[in-house]
Design a protein around this motif. Structure first.
Motif, PDB file in Angstrom:
ATOM      1  N   PHE A  39       0.839  -1.193   0.000  1.00  0.00           N
ATOM      2  CA  PHE A  39       0.000   0.000   0.000  1.00  0.00           C
ATOM      3  C   PHE A  39       0.876   1.246   0.000  1.00  0.00           C
ATOM      4  N   ALA A  40       0.351   2.288  -0.600  1.00  0.00           N
ATOM      5  CA  ALA A  40       1.022   3.592  -0.631  1.00  0.00           C
ATOM      6  C   ALA A  40      -0.039   4.674  -0.453  1.00  0.00           C
ATOM      7  N   GLU A  41       0.420   5.867  -0.121  1.00  0.00           N
ATOM      8  CA  GLU A  41      -0.514   6.980   0.043  1.00  0.00           C
ATOM      9  C   GLU A  41      -1.222   7.266  -1.270  1.00  0.00           C
ATOM     10  N   GLY A  42      -2.528   7.457  -1.193  1.00  0.00           N
ATOM     11  CA  GLY A  42      -3.317   7.741  -2.383  1.00  0.00           C
ATOM     12  C   GLY A  42      -4.643   8.359  -1.991  1.00  0.00           C
ATOM     13  N   GLU A  43      -5.649   8.167  -2.840  1.00  0.00           N
ATOM     14  CA  GLU A  43      -6.964   8.754  -2.599  1.00  0.00           C
ATOM     15  C   GLU A  43      -8.067   7.718  -2.758  1.00  0.00           C
ATOM     16  N   PHE A  44      -9.118   7.923  -1.978  1.00  0.00           N
ATOM     17  CA  PHE A  44     -10.364   7.181  -2.100  1.00  0.00           C
ATOM     18  C   PHE A  44     -11.471   8.208  -1.967  1.00  0.00           C
ATOM     19  N   GLN A  45     -12.290   8.338  -2.988  1.00  0.00           N
ATOM     20  CA  GLN A  45     -13.364   9.328  -3.021  1.00  0.00           C
ATOM     21  C   GLN A  45     -12.834  10.727  -2.678  1.00  0.00           C
ATOM     22  N   ARG A  46     -11.731  11.076  -3.295  1.00  0.00           N
ATOM     23  CA  ARG A  46     -11.076  12.384  -3.161  1.00  0.00           C
ATOM     24  C   ARG A  46     -10.644  12.697  -1.729  1.00  0.00           C
ATOM     25  N   TRP A  47     -10.311  11.660  -0.959  1.00  0.00           N
ATOM     26  CA  TRP A  47      -9.858  11.843   0.408  1.00  0.00           C
ATOM     27  C   TRP A  47      -8.667  10.929   0.637  1.00  0.00           C
TER      28      TRP A  47
END
Length: 158
Positions: A39-47
């Motif tokens: 896993f890496a930092e990203g977005e889910f539903q613009r959050w």
């Protein structure tokens, strides 16, 4: 012929003594070890979320407010493989059979991470919607007219 699309939506309560981002990173690291992905930092539903790609799915670990305002990590999987946008014959007239593997993921992740994973109940989903609506209201957004239970049933738990 319909395409098969797997999906899942599972939850785990997080340690409320930890900073929210740190808790999500720890949950994501455990899920990564359990599913052999990173896993890496990203977005889910613009959050903010922790995201990974595995077997054609985009996995997202995001923080949500559960029943009674408890801290919860939400793990969802959505098809990321662009080929699923088209029918097997290449046309864009595609139909799907959705296969929910949430129960399997609850068991697998509980065994492999040692955390108590669960499928969200209607009360869990209502609490998440209420918290999201409050956040939208604070930002001057959609408020209570946002994502509904009917939307979740039709489109999945994005």
């Amino acid at each position: 012929m319909k395409r098969q699309k797997i999906h899942f939506s599972v939850r785990v309560d997080t340690d409320e003594t930890l900073e929210a981002v740190k808790a999500l990173e720890q949950v994501a690291a455990g899920v990564g070890r359990a599913l052999n992905c990173t896993f890496a930092e990203g977005e889910f539903q613009r959050w903010y979320a922790q995201v990974a790609d595995v077997f054609g799915l985009k996995l997202s670990v995001a923080g949500v407010a559960g029943v009674g305002g408890k801290s919860v990590a939400k793990l969802v999987g959505e098809v990321a493989e662009k080929g699923f946008l088209f029918a097997p014959d290449g046309s864009d007239d595609v139909e799907y059979d959705r296969v929910d593997i949430s129960a399997y993921l609850v068991d697998l992740l509980t065994i492999r991470t040692g955390l108590r994973w669960y499928r969200p109940t209607d009360d869990d989903l209502a609490a998440e919607r209420k918290a999201a609506a409050g956040f939208d209201d604070m930002l001057g957004g959609v408020g209570t007219q946002g994502w509904t239970k009917a939307d979740e049933e039709k489109f999945g738990d994005w």
